[in-house]
Design a protein around this motif. Structure first.
Motif, short mmCIF file in Angstrom:
data_model
loop_
_atom_site.label_atom_id
_atom_site.label_comp_id
_atom_site.label_asym_id
_atom_site.label_seq_id
_atom_site.Cartn_x
_atom_site.Cartn_y
_atom_site.Cartn_z
N ILE A 274 -44.56 -10.19 71.26
CA ILE A 274 -45.64 -9.68 72.08
C ILE A 274 -45.63 -10.36 73.44
O ILE A 274 -45.50 -11.57 73.54
N ASP A 275 -45.74 -9.57 74.49
CA ASP A 275 -45.75 -10.11 75.84
C ASP A 275 -47.15 -10.65 76.14
O ASP A 275 -48.06 -9.92 76.48
N ASP A 276 -47.32 -11.97 76.02
CA ASP A 276 -48.62 -12.58 76.21
C ASP A 276 -49.11 -12.47 77.65
O ASP A 276 -50.30 -12.46 77.90
N SER A 277 -48.19 -12.42 78.61
CA SER A 277 -48.61 -12.37 80.00
C SER A 277 -49.40 -11.09 80.28
O SER A 277 -50.29 -11.08 81.14
N VAL A 278 -49.09 -10.03 79.56
CA VAL A 278 -49.84 -8.78 79.70
C VAL A 278 -51.21 -8.92 79.04
O VAL A 278 -52.25 -8.57 79.61
N LEU A 279 -51.23 -9.45 77.83
CA LEU A 279 -52.47 -9.54 77.07
C LEU A 279 -53.49 -10.46 77.72
O LEU A 279 -54.70 -10.24 77.60
N GLN A 280 -53.02 -11.50 78.39
CA GLN A 280 -53.95 -12.46 78.99
C GLN A 280 -54.82 -11.83 80.08
O GLN A 280 -55.86 -12.36 80.43
N LYS A 281 -54.39 -10.69 80.61
CA LYS A 281 -55.17 -10.03 81.66
C LYS A 281 -56.31 -9.19 81.08
O LYS A 281 -57.17 -8.72 81.83
N LEU A 282 -56.30 -8.97 79.77
CA LEU A 282 -57.25 -8.07 79.14
C LEU A 282 -58.29 -8.82 78.31
O LEU A 282 -58.01 -9.91 77.80
N THR A 283 -59.46 -8.21 78.17
CA THR A 283 -60.48 -8.77 77.28
C THR A 283 -60.09 -8.47 75.83
O THR A 283 -59.22 -7.62 75.58
N PRO A 284 -60.72 -9.14 74.85
CA PRO A 284 -60.39 -8.86 73.44
C PRO A 284 -60.49 -7.38 73.08
O PRO A 284 -59.63 -6.83 72.40
N ARG A 285 -61.55 -6.70 73.55
CA ARG A 285 -61.70 -5.28 73.21
C ARG A 285 -60.65 -4.44 73.92
O ARG A 285 -60.11 -3.49 73.35
N GLU A 286 -60.34 -4.78 75.17
CA GLU A 286 -59.30 -4.03 75.88
C GLU A 286 -57.94 -4.22 75.21
O GLU A 286 -57.13 -3.29 75.17
N ARG A 287 -57.70 -5.41 74.66
CA ARG A 287 -56.44 -5.63 73.94
C ARG A 287 -56.34 -4.72 72.72
O ARG A 287 -55.27 -4.20 72.40
N GLU A 288 -57.47 -4.54 72.05
CA GLU A 288 -57.47 -3.66 70.88
C GLU A 288 -57.12 -2.24 71.26
O GLU A 288 -56.30 -1.57 70.62
N VAL A 289 -57.76 -1.75 72.33
CA VAL A 289 -57.50 -0.38 72.79
C VAL A 289 -56.05 -0.26 73.25
O VAL A 289 -55.35 0.70 72.91
N ARG B 202 -60.04 0.55 82.76
CA ARG B 202 -59.93 -0.87 83.15
C ARG B 202 -58.53 -1.40 82.86
O ARG B 202 -57.99 -2.22 83.62
N ILE B 203 -57.94 -0.96 81.74
CA ILE B 203 -56.57 -1.38 81.41
C ILE B 203 -55.60 -0.91 82.48
O ILE B 203 -54.74 -1.66 82.95
N LEU B 204 -55.74 0.36 82.90
CA LEU B 204 -54.86 0.91 83.94
C LEU B 204 -55.00 0.12 85.24
O LEU B 204 -54.01 -0.17 85.91
N SER B 205 -56.25 -0.24 85.57
CA SER B 205 -56.49 -0.97 86.81
C SER B 205 -55.91 -2.39 86.74
O SER B 205 -55.22 -2.84 87.67
N LYS B 206 -56.16 -3.09 85.63
CA LYS B 206 -55.71 -4.48 85.51
C LYS B 206 -54.19 -4.60 85.44
O LYS B 206 -53.63 -5.58 85.93
N LEU B 207 -53.54 -3.62 84.81
CA LEU B 207 -52.09 -3.69 84.65
C LEU B 207 -51.36 -2.89 85.72
O LEU B 207 -50.12 -2.76 85.66
N ASP B 208 -52.13 -2.33 86.67
CA ASP B 208 -51.55 -1.57 87.78
C ASP B 208 -50.66 -0.43 87.25
O ASP B 208 -49.50 -0.28 87.64
N LEU B 209 -51.24 0.37 86.37
CA LEU B 209 -50.52 1.50 85.77
C LEU B 209 -51.11 2.80 86.27
O LEU B 209 -52.30 2.88 86.63
#
Length: 266
Positions: A194-209, A239-246
């Protein structure tokens, strides 16, 4: 004439009442048996890891042994993954193996990194399928110990017992949590990365989604799975799209697969 007290398994005053000495002797024998049981638990766990490596059946065996030694009819071992705790082994009134609980409220606080080396006794409704009886005997005692490696969350060990645990018992559980943490971490690295650098940008609920996006499920299905509204899912995705620039949901799903998540989000 030999001094009998010098050969006694426990020291006692010469004039101590017989009942007091018998009580102390029983306590000493009981403590000795407990110590032997703990040592056998570590020995057998070490033998199994040495001979066969880590497995789900070994994890369930560890939990069954702990439940028996500590009089805990209800217990679970869970693993942290993408902002949720997934049950890997369980006994009694907990959710079944495979169930996932969002790391919200107390769980998020306990597993916020860097994790502290302590025991939490607060009852958490999302972990158990029973309520501790209030005002009746015996009262159930809740113990929750973080499973971590280098203060990073790996999972949670939880026990619900009829009797309070001693400091020595809790010390044993802490030691086991460290051992389980290393084993689970190694197992996860072997199965997937798992790429932790990606997950660290997200909240626990955003990680689930985020973890569920590769499944291609609609907002309504994801909402049903996580127990929240479709509108809230939509907000999390944005929010995921915004935080990960997708750019869009498809790109986010591809990113999730690249981060190590499979199509079922597990």
């Amino acid at each position: 004439m030999p001094n009998d007290s010098a050969h006694s398994p426990i020291p006692h005053a010469a004039n101590a009442p017989a009942t007091e000495s018998a009580f102390a002797l029983r306590n000493a024998l009981k403590q000795n048996q407990v110590q032997i049981a703990h040592e056998r638990l570590f020995e057998k766990l070490g033998q199994q890891l040495f001979s066969h490596g880590w497995s789900e059946s070994l994890l369930q065996w560890v939990l069954d042994e702990l439940s028996g030694q500590f009089g805990a009819p209800h217990a679970l071992i869970s693993q942290q993954h993408a902002g949720a705790l997934k049950i890997l082994a369980q006994r009694g009134n907990t959710y079944p193996v495979g169930a996932r609980m969002p790391m919200l409220g107390a769980l998020a606080l306990w597993l916020k990194e860097p994790i502290t080396f302590e025991v939490h006794t607060q009852y958490v409704a999302s972990l158990w399928t029973l309520q501790p009886p209030a005002g009746t005997a015996p009262t159930l005692h809740c113990y929750h110990l973080p499973i971590a490696v280098q203060q990073r969350a790996v999972g949670l060990l939880a026990l619900m017992t009829s009797n309070p645990l001693s400091p020595a018992n809790l010390q044993l559980l802490h030691s086991l949590c460290g051992l389980i943490g290393f084993a689970l971490q190694q197992s996860t690295r072997t199965a997937t990365s798992i790429d932790d650098s990606v997950l660290q940008k997200l909240t626990p609920r955003e990680r689930e989604v985020f973890a569920l996006l590769p499944s291609g499920a609609s907002n309504a299905i994801l909402a049903q799975k996580l127990g929240i509204s479709p509108g809230t899912i939509k907000i999390h995705v944005e929010r995921i799209l915004s935080k990960l620039d997708l750019r869009d949901r498809t790109q986010a799903a591809v990113k999730a697969v690249e981060a190590g998540f499979s199509s079922d989000g597990l």
